[in-house]
Design a protein around this motif. Sequence first.
Motif: not given
Length: 481
Positions: A319-321, A374-375, A384-385, A392-393
């Motif tokens: 999720e992050g990095g 992009e997201k 992060s996402i 929605m991937l």
Amino acid sequence: MDKVSPLNPSTSFDGLDPASEIPFIPMVAVAEETGQIDTSARRRVQDVAKGYVRFMEGDVIFAKITPCMENGKVAPVVGLPNRYAAGSTEFHVFRPVAVDQRYLWYWLVDRGFRGRAKRNMSGSAGQLRVPADWLREAKFPLAPLAEQRRIVARVDELFAEIAEGEAALAAARKDLDTFRRALLKAAVTGELTRDWRAANPTSETGRDVLADIKKEGANSASVSGRTRRALVKEQLDTSALHEIPNGWAWSTLGEIGEIVGGITVDKKRKPVDPVIVPYLRVANVQRGHVDLSEVKSIVVERASAEKLRLVAGDLLLNEGGDRDKIGRGWVWDGTIPNMIHQNHVFRVRLHSKAFDPFFISHYANEMGRSFFIEKGKQTTNLASISLTKVSMLPVPVPPSAEAVEIIRRVADALTWWEEAIALLDAEAADVARLKQSILKAAFQGRLVPQDKADEPATTLLAGNGSNFARTKRSRARKLAS
């Protein structure tokens, strides 16, 4: 060592214009083991006169903090425009007065010396540093100056020859990386199994597979109401997606699997019913494998551990990095029992066992990279996402028989790829050992012939009988004045 090269000497910027700019060397600017320094960054003298390490042309800088020291961030300072620079406070500075600069650097960058330095580090975990006093007292093999220069010339010559081999290994590794990416792209776009589809027509389509997945998901108690609401919140726009073969279908990750975040590390909160369990961090979840070389444990509520326990076949996505880590992932194989995951790692559990998590992982690691960039949300140092956006991937869904063939072909090709990488790793290790053998021979007096006519090393320490020593002292006084 302090007798041949004083450690952390005083360096005055008094003779410089405070408004002028000089190179600024952060830790990242020093390459590992090569001695290369990126001197392109500039700062005003008045901004670095205090609070930073100061050094000058002819010095050798040595990273004192872990893991930079172990990784070989050691470099001779050469080519400074105005002979002065400032840099990270995590550097020790050596100023050679009775030793050739490159001879000293070769000694400091030698893995044997760095190994001894590591064993003598002090401080807290993650903040270990090489003490200045240990460096000052460390033994140093001082050869006559003429022999030092013969040694440096010979090591330079041998290392230049080795560098050609290292460049070939790097090129081969780059080609293998290109092959892997091309393989995965072909797999998830249907190109890899074009011939298989022609030879194996089937009435089943990706839509049929998706319908079965949705049916199993609707009947699964594991799918939370929050996840179901997220699925109908946004429809997938396929207009900008790459073309897929006839018989395939587009879906989203949230439609075919349950996505959950992991445990938040909170040392202040005391669990009522505690249990100690291992957990996966961003560093563990790599692109195409799970790195278990360092697995940490955490104290959590027993109920949380049960809820977040991983099972074989769970898809893991970071999720992050930084930008390269976000969305990176692989499939958990159940190697370690009771494993959970932290909040920066998403777990995706597919609604149907008929759909292979490895296929999705290949897609996320290759074609999905642009989606995560992009997201994702980018801050100064981290990306992060959100769970909603990850849901929605876009995921291409092939017929089940073709999916099995895709995974088989990819597994066969990646087995060859892993063997090739292992061979390159072995050759790289051989190169590293060869370089260390050369340095060992150099500092044991076995690399170049000795000459009885050379001025003894003792004169360098005595500070007389050597133009080198006098020149070094004169230059140091001139530059410091």
